[in-house]
Motif scaffolding. Structure first.
Motif, PDB file in Angstrom:
ATOM      1  N   ALA A   1       0.792  -1.237   0.000  1.00 22.01           N
ATOM      2  CA  ALA A   1       0.000   0.000   0.000  1.00 22.01           C
ATOM      3  C   ALA A   1       0.827   1.291   0.000  1.00 22.01           C
ATOM      4  O   ALA A   1       0.254   2.380   0.041  1.00 22.01           O
ATOM      5  N   HIS A   2       2.136   1.161  -0.019  1.00 22.96           N
ATOM      6  CA  HIS A   2       2.961   2.377  -0.204  1.00 22.96           C
ATOM      7  C   HIS A   2       4.321   2.000  -0.760  1.00 22.96           C
ATOM      8  O   HIS A   2       5.111   1.327  -0.090  1.00 22.96           O
ATOM      9  N   THR A   3       4.596   2.422  -1.987  1.00 27.91           N
ATOM     10  CA  THR A   3       5.929   2.215  -2.530  1.00 27.91           C
ATOM     11  C   THR A   3       6.235   3.298  -3.558  1.00 27.91           C
ATOM     12  O   THR A   3       5.397   4.162  -3.845  1.00 27.91           O
ATOM     13  N   HIS A   4       7.474   3.279  -4.021  1.00 27.97           N
ATOM     14  CA  HIS A   4       7.922   4.114  -5.139  1.00 27.97           C
ATOM     15  C   HIS A   4       8.587   3.070  -6.033  1.00 27.97           C
ATOM     16  O   HIS A   4       9.785   2.798  -5.882  1.00 27.97           O
ATOM     17  N   VAL A   5       7.791   2.435  -6.884  1.00 26.63           N
ATOM     18  CA  VAL A   5       8.207   1.147  -7.462  1.00 26.63           C
ATOM     19  C   VAL A   5       9.489   1.250  -8.280  1.00 26.63           C
ATOM     20  O   VAL A   5      10.321   0.340  -8.268  1.00 26.63           O
TER      21      VAL A   5
ATOM     22  N   THR B   1       5.967  -1.444   1.642  1.00 30.74           N
ATOM     23  CA  THR B   1       7.416  -1.658   1.714  1.00 30.74           C
ATOM     24  C   THR B   1       8.160  -0.336   1.676  1.00 30.74           C
ATOM     25  O   THR B   1       9.318  -0.277   2.065  1.00 30.74           O
ATOM     26  N   ASP B   2       7.487   0.729   1.155  1.00 33.11           N
ATOM     27  CA  ASP B   2       8.167   1.952   0.765  1.00 33.11           C
ATOM     28  C   ASP B   2       9.097   1.584  -0.403  1.00 33.11           C
ATOM     29  O   ASP B   2       9.065   0.457  -0.890  1.00 33.11           O
ATOM     30  N   GLY B   3       9.918   2.510  -0.860  1.00 35.77           N
ATOM     31  CA  GLY B   3      10.758   2.208  -2.026  1.00 35.77           C
ATOM     32  C   GLY B   3      11.826   1.162  -1.710  1.00 35.77           C
ATOM     33  O   GLY B   3      12.200   0.984  -0.547  1.00 35.77           O
TER      34      GLY B   3
ATOM     35  N   LEU C   1      -0.276  10.761   0.982  1.00 33.76           N
ATOM     36  CA  LEU C   1       0.961  11.469   1.302  1.00 33.76           C
ATOM     37  C   LEU C   1       1.718  10.769   2.423  1.00 33.76           C
ATOM     38  O   LEU C   1       1.171   9.913   3.102  1.00 33.76           O
ATOM     39  N   HIS C   2       3.007  11.152   2.571  1.00 35.22           N
ATOM     40  CA  HIS C   2       3.794  10.700   3.718  1.00 35.22           C
ATOM     41  C   HIS C   2       3.399  11.569   4.912  1.00 35.22           C
ATOM     42  O   HIS C   2       3.372  12.798   4.780  1.00 35.22           O
ATOM     43  N   ALA C   3       3.124  10.978   6.055  1.00 34.14           N
ATOM     44  CA  ALA C   3       2.732  11.785   7.220  1.00 34.14           C
ATOM     45  C   ALA C   3       3.405  11.288   8.491  1.00 34.14           C
ATOM     46  O   ALA C   3       3.472  10.085   8.738  1.00 34.14           O
TER      47      ALA C   3
ATOM     48  N   ALA D   1       0.987   7.398   4.466  1.00 33.09           N
ATOM     49  CA  ALA D   1       2.128   6.499   4.666  1.00 33.09           C
ATOM     50  C   ALA D   1       2.829   6.842   5.974  1.00 33.09           C
ATOM     51  O   ALA D   1       2.979   8.015   6.322  1.00 33.09           O
ATOM     52  N   HIS D   2       3.228   5.802   6.686  1.00 34.45           N
ATOM     53  CA  HIS D   2       4.063   5.853   7.901  1.00 34.45           C
ATOM     54  C   HIS D   2       3.313   6.084   9.212  1.00 34.45           C
ATOM     55  O   HIS D   2       3.222   5.162  10.013  1.00 34.45           O
ATOM     56  N   CYS D   3       2.829   7.297   9.499  1.00 33.58           N
ATOM     57  CA  CYS D   3       2.146   7.570  10.779  1.00 33.58           C
ATOM     58  C   CYS D   3       2.933   7.004  11.959  1.00 33.58           C
ATOM     59  O   CYS D   3       2.391   6.267  12.791  1.00 33.58           O
TER      60      CYS D   3
HETATM   61 ZN   LIG Z   1       7.640   6.654   0.729  1.00 30.52          ZN
END
Ligand SMILES: [Zn+2]
Ligand SMILES: N[C@@H](CCSC[C@H]1O[C@@H](n2cnc3c(=O)[nH]cnc32)[C@H](O)[C@@H]1O)C(=O)O
Length: 439
Positions: A66-70, A303-305, A215-217, A252-254
């Protein structure tokens, strides 16, 4: 009827139970027709158009990243062992400045190949050259929620405006691409890397067009403190004031969220995407996942990038989420196996507003078949425990998305793995030479 039957395995049901049974899929509609061993299922199995053998295996919903920069797969292992801000400014952003659209495309191919190989059928991506990522999603047969990441700090006003416009335009143009498997979102990078007026404008227009926001938060303390100091409010209060919170938004993150912020997420129906590996690698902190669960949030895994993970294997992410969740709560019973499995499946699909995540009649036929016949998976006391703690991405035998077999017996059918890896290797080495020449 045009059916795909997955036979001989055990099936993970939405209630978390695992039972023996076959799964019958309507290939044309891309949906599940039946699960189990009742008469209709047995009849379909007898005259299936296509069969996948799941003997000794476990049929699970396709995993959701649910969150990456492929396309950051090209930067895997390029810069490690630094905190977020220095890592982005000193290494990642200079390298990304040299990325071409072709690089983004081959990086996305590599990432999607890795995801199909490890049972992931849907992902959310924040990057650039989004049309090229959408092409890859189309060809590879997976699902995604895609967006153009906006950064305005340090940019000339006209370029900042253009970045916001591009993100909104991309969201409008690409939504519904790849036969509906591509959906989109407006994606400001974060509350500190996009200026207030740009955030306000973009979010208002996204809300007006019913476009989700991502967004990243609250990823690092360095992201929380400036907002607290300048505005006298917590970042998620600021996000709420901007109109960013609500159904459809996923953050993303929290990591650094207080109880009032968690309540705000719960009240507004905003989803959180937990990225434990990235949070540990960049030493960003430990997200209070157990408290978020107790507040009833929709929680997904990302996973994030690949440059901050360094792979796109959701099984690793499940394990990390369970481990760090226990550490953060100082409680070994916190964030148990069934919870992380739910986060990687139904939680992900719900956070992204995409089909899939549950194996039941009428649901999307997005599936992964895990081979349990391996020393590290023997014996099987509890298959759900194995999914969370012992299975690796390489244990996935078949992957199905939208009723189509994307990988059969560990061979990806929709991509030429050898060619993708060769082209990605070359693109990555050319990229690094350009960065070195420029510096
Ligand atoms: Zn990210
Ligand atoms: N249009 C923007 C690009 C933003 S894409 C999203 C960005 O997020 C960056 N990124 C990757 N991982 C993280 C993370 O963990 N936190 C914040 N940013 C990240 C990534 O490198 C990429 O630059 C521009 O002109 O710079």
């Amino acid at each position: 009827m045009d059916t795909l039957c997955i036979t001989g395995g055990r099936v993970l049901h939405p209630d978390g139970r695992v039972r023996e049974g076959d799964v019958v899929v309507d290939r044309e509609a891309g949906t599940i027709l039946g699960v189990g061993d009742d008469e209709t299922v047995t009849e379909h199995v007898a005259d299936a158009s296509e069969t996948l053998d799941a003997t000794g295996g476990l049929v699970i919903p396709g995993l959701v990243n649910a969150h990456t920069h492929v396309s950051m797969t090209l930067l895997r292992g390029y810069a490690d062992d630094k905190p977020l801000d220095a890592w982005l400014r000193e290494d990642i952003w200079p390298a990304e400045a040299e990325l071409t659209d072709d690089d983004v495309e081959v990086g996305a191919e590599l990432g999607v190949l890795e995801m199909i190989r490890s049972g992931t059928t849907a992902f959310a991506d924040m990057y650039f050259a989004t049309d090229r990522v959408a092409d890859v999603v189309d060809r590879a047969g997976v699902r995604a929620r895609l967006g153009h990441g906006v950064v305005t700090v340090g940019k000339e006003e006209s370029l900042a405006v253009a970045d916001v416009e591009e993100s909104l335009a991309v969201a409008a143009e690409l939504d519904g691409a790849a036969d509906g498997r591509v959906r989109t979102a407006f994606m400001p990078h974060s509350l500190t890397t996009v200026g207030e007026e740009h955030l306000r404008e973009g979010i208002e227009r996204a809300n007006g067009a019913a476009v989700p926001v991502h967004l990243h938060a609250n990823e690092t303390r360095e992201e929380v403190e400036p907002i607290l100091e300048e505005r006298g409010e917590r970042p998620l209060e600021y996000a709420d004031d901007l109109g960013a919170l609500g159904e459809g938004t996923f953050l993303a993150h929290c990591v650094h969220v207080d109880d009032a912020e968690i309540d705000l997420l719960a009240e507004t129906g905003t989803a959180a995407v937990h990225c434990p590996a990235s949070n540990m690698k960049l030493a960003s902190g430990m997200a209070p996942v157990q408290r978020m669960r107790e507040a009833g949030l929709t929680i997904a895994l990302g996973t994030d990038g690949a440059a901050s993970n360094n792979d796109l294997d959701l099984f690793d992410e499940m394990r990390d989420a369970a481990m760090v969740g226990k550490l953060a709560a100082d409680d070994a019973s916190a964030v148990p196996a069934e919870t992380v499995v739910e986060m990687a499946t139904a939680g992900g699909a719900d956070a992204l507003g995409l089909p899939g995540g549950r194996i039941a009649e009428g649901e999307a036929a997005d599936l992964a078949i895990v081979d349990l016949d391996a020393p590290h998976l023997t014996p099987v006391h509890d298959p759900v425990s194995h999914l969370a703690y012992a299975v690796r991405g390489s244990d996935v035998r078949h992957t199905v998305c939208d009723g189509r077999v994307l990988m059969r017996d560990r061979e990806v059918l929709t991509m030429d793995a050898e060619s993708v890896q060769a082209r990605a290797t070359e693109a990555a080495s050319d990229l690094v030479s350009r960065v070195d020449d420029g510096s």
